[in-house]
Design a protein around this motif. Structure first.
Motif, PDB file in Angstrom:
ATOM      1  N   TRP A 164      42.694  30.941  32.894  1.00  0.00           N
ATOM      2  CA  TRP A 164      41.455  31.713  32.989  1.00  0.00           C
ATOM      3  C   TRP A 164      41.241  32.305  34.368  1.00  0.00           C
ATOM      4  O   TRP A 164      40.498  33.273  34.525  1.00  0.00           O
ATOM      5  CB  TRP A 164      40.263  30.841  32.593  1.00  0.00           C
ATOM      6  CG  TRP A 164      40.334  30.335  31.195  1.00  0.00           C
ATOM      7  CD1 TRP A 164      40.478  29.041  30.790  1.00  0.00           C
ATOM      8  CD2 TRP A 164      40.293  31.112  29.988  1.00  0.00           C
ATOM      9  NE1 TRP A 164      40.522  28.959  29.418  1.00  0.00           N
ATOM     10  CE2 TRP A 164      40.413  30.210  28.898  1.00  0.00           C
ATOM     11  CE3 TRP A 164      40.166  32.475  29.717  1.00  0.00           C
ATOM     12  CZ2 TRP A 164      40.412  30.639  27.577  1.00  0.00           C
ATOM     13  CZ3 TRP A 164      40.159  32.898  28.397  1.00  0.00           C
ATOM     14  CH2 TRP A 164      40.283  31.997  27.346  1.00  0.00           C
ATOM     15  N   THR A 165      41.877  31.751  35.391  1.00  0.00           N
ATOM     16  CA  THR A 165      41.697  32.279  36.750  1.00  0.00           C
ATOM     17  C   THR A 165      42.291  33.674  36.895  1.00  0.00           C
ATOM     18  O   THR A 165      41.921  34.414  37.805  1.00  0.00           O
ATOM     19  CB  THR A 165      42.328  31.339  37.788  1.00  0.00           C
ATOM     20  OG1 THR A 165      43.754  31.270  37.558  1.00  0.00           O
ATOM     21  CG2 THR A 165      41.747  29.935  37.689  1.00  0.00           C
ATOM     22  N   ALA A 166      43.220  34.027  36.009  1.00  0.00           N
ATOM     23  CA  ALA A 166      43.875  35.336  36.090  1.00  0.00           C
ATOM     24  C   ALA A 166      43.067  36.432  35.404  1.00  0.00           C
ATOM     25  O   ALA A 166      43.470  37.596  35.417  1.00  0.00           O
ATOM     26  CB  ALA A 166      45.266  35.250  35.470  1.00  0.00           C
ATOM     27  N   LEU A 167      41.923  36.064  34.805  1.00  0.00           N
ATOM     28  CA  LEU A 167      41.133  37.012  34.030  1.00  0.00           C
ATOM     29  C   LEU A 167      39.959  37.528  34.858  1.00  0.00           C
ATOM     30  O   LEU A 167      39.227  36.752  35.469  1.00  0.00           O
ATOM     31  CB  LEU A 167      40.611  36.322  32.765  1.00  0.00           C
ATOM     32  CG  LEU A 167      40.114  37.197  31.634  1.00  0.00           C
ATOM     33  CD1 LEU A 167      41.267  37.956  30.995  1.00  0.00           C
ATOM     34  CD2 LEU A 167      39.422  36.326  30.584  1.00  0.00           C
ATOM     35  N   ALA A 168      39.766  38.841  34.874  1.00  0.00           N
ATOM     36  CA  ALA A 168      38.627  39.444  35.581  1.00  0.00           C
ATOM     37  C   ALA A 168      37.334  39.138  34.838  1.00  0.00           C
ATOM     38  O   ALA A 168      37.324  39.002  33.608  1.00  0.00           O
ATOM     39  CB  ALA A 168      38.822  40.949  35.700  1.00  0.00           C
ATOM     40  N   ASP A 169      36.231  39.052  35.575  1.00  0.00           N
ATOM     41  CA  ASP A 169      34.946  38.702  34.973  1.00  0.00           C
ATOM     42  C   ASP A 169      34.517  39.684  33.897  1.00  0.00           C
ATOM     43  O   ASP A 169      33.863  39.309  32.923  1.00  0.00           O
ATOM     44  CB  ASP A 169      33.856  38.629  36.055  1.00  0.00           C
ATOM     45  CG  ASP A 169      34.030  37.411  36.960  1.00  0.00           C
ATOM     46  OD1 ASP A 169      34.846  36.542  36.617  1.00  0.00           O
ATOM     47  OD2 ASP A 169      33.338  37.336  37.994  1.00  0.00           O
ATOM     48  N   ASP A 170      34.841  40.967  34.060  1.00  0.00           N
ATOM     49  CA  ASP A 170      34.398  41.989  33.117  1.00  0.00           C
ATOM     50  C   ASP A 170      35.453  42.347  32.079  1.00  0.00           C
ATOM     51  O   ASP A 170      35.276  43.291  31.305  1.00  0.00           O
ATOM     52  CB  ASP A 170      33.969  43.250  33.869  1.00  0.00           C
ATOM     53  CG  ASP A 170      35.105  43.844  34.701  1.00  0.00           C
ATOM     54  OD1 ASP A 170      36.156  43.188  34.835  1.00  0.00           O
ATOM     55  OD2 ASP A 170      34.934  44.963  35.224  1.00  0.00           O
ATOM     56  N   GLN A 171      36.559  41.596  32.031  1.00  0.00           N
ATOM     57  CA  GLN A 171      37.637  41.918  31.098  1.00  0.00           C
ATOM     58  C   GLN A 171      37.260  41.507  29.680  1.00  0.00           C
ATOM     59  O   GLN A 171      36.786  40.385  29.443  1.00  0.00           O
ATOM     60  CB  GLN A 171      38.931  41.221  31.518  1.00  0.00           C
ATOM     61  CG  GLN A 171      40.149  41.642  30.706  1.00  0.00           C
ATOM     62  CD  GLN A 171      41.442  41.107  31.313  1.00  0.00           C
ATOM     63  OE1 GLN A 171      41.485  40.753  32.499  1.00  0.00           O
ATOM     64  NE2 GLN A 171      42.487  41.044  30.508  1.00  0.00           N
TER      65      GLN A 171
END
Length: 327
Positions: A164-171
């Protein structure tokens, strides 16, 4: 059913599993290990190498050593159990097998492997389930058979662990997709099609590749409860009735709850909140709902209701993860 067999098969071909290499697959190809089902037997079917078998089968070993096969899991995760299935392998099954696992970004080297199942007996023509006592995350497996023989399928049951750390907040992602850790916890009926098909990658390949209930002859409706891979805010719902033409549900609705960490049993008695009111469905079609969503608050689970019965190929819950809660 073993306690782990309700979990996702992390190695399955349909979720991206790959068979990388083996010491020998003279009689039957290593790629069969991760195909659906248990394998079939066709009486009298032969190839130029011998009897055709639906599994991985090595030749009879005439020197010291044993055979092995390496696989890349389709989904990185924690393995809770395996089934080394010798279906239809009767006079040619391996008497024993063991498993090693690795967690790497590329090809494992010799020092990357760790034993997760010691050398264990296999029965012929049977499921051979074994629990795995490890909370480590893995990406690759190495199946050892002693000394040679055939295995129909290898099922690797576990929990998907996305990064989950690789995911942008707005993705925007499908928060209930199997590759994002989504799970179908339960349903009231799946007579014709398994509940887990709802969250599999891609569109259904045929009518059997979906969730389908029997014909309802009394009052009520059918339902399934799903857990998001990570709590999040839903922006769009997709309900795909691909291939369901004379047997699609007339309508569907969704209810939601925000209860991260709640036990599966506790969910039943909680106060579910409407997310999508009863909406019309049509045959063999992708349906998208965004303007009609009833709220945009964080949720962790949904109850998918279909009226009165029928089949749905896929359910997608497209949205953003909610950083304030843990998966």
């Amino acid at each position: 059913m073993k306690p782990f067999e309700h979990l996702i098969d992390l190695a399955a071909e349909r979720v991206g599993g790959l068979v990388l290499a083996c010491s020998d697959d003279f009689f039957a190809e290593k790629e069969n290990l991760i195909k659906p089902g248990r394998g079939v037997f066709i009486e009298g079917k032969y190839t130029d190498r011998g009897k055709w078998m639906d599994g991985w089968e090595s030749r009879r070993k005439r020197e010291p050593g044993h055979d092995w096969c390496t696989l890349k899991l389709g989904l990185r995760g924690v393995i809770h159990g395996v089934d080394i299935d010798t279906n239809h392998f009767l006079g040619n099954h391996p008497p024993h097998a063991s498993l090693e696992a690795a967690c790497v970004e590329t090809e494992p080297s010799a020092e990357d492997w760790a034993e997760i199942l010691p050398k264990s007996p296999l029965e012929p023509g049977s499921h051979n389930p074994y629990a795995i006592d490890s909370e480590a995350e893995w990406t690759h497996l190495k199946l050892h058979i002693y000394p040679d023989g055939g295995v129909a399928r290898l099922k690797v049951y576990g929990e998907v662990k996305p990064d989950w750390t690789a995911l942008a907040d707005d993705q925007i992602i499908d928060l209930v997709a199997v590759e994002n850790g989504g799970r179908v916890l339960c349903c009231n009926d799946m007579f014709f099609g398994a509940k887990d098909n709802l969250i599999m990658p891609g569109r259904g390949i045929n009518m059997g590749d979906g969730w389908e209930t029997k014909r309802r002859r009394g009052p009520g409706h059918d339902w399934a409860i799903l857990q998001l891979g990570h709590p999040g805010v839903i922006e769009q719902i997709e309900v795909d009735t691909h291939h369901f033409k004379g047997n699609y549900p007339d309508r569907c609705a969704l209810e939601s709850i925000h209860a991260p960490g709640a036990s599966d049993v506790a969910l039943t008695d909680m106060a579910w909140r409407p997310l999508l009111s009863a909406s019309q469905l049509t045959a063999h079609q992708q349906h998208y709902f965004d303007q009609t969503l009833l709220h945009h608050d964080p949720i962790s689970h949904v109850r998918f209701n279909i009226y009165p019965d029928g089949g749905v190929s896929r359910l997608r819950l497209n949205g953003r993860i909610h950083r304030g809660t843990k998966p």
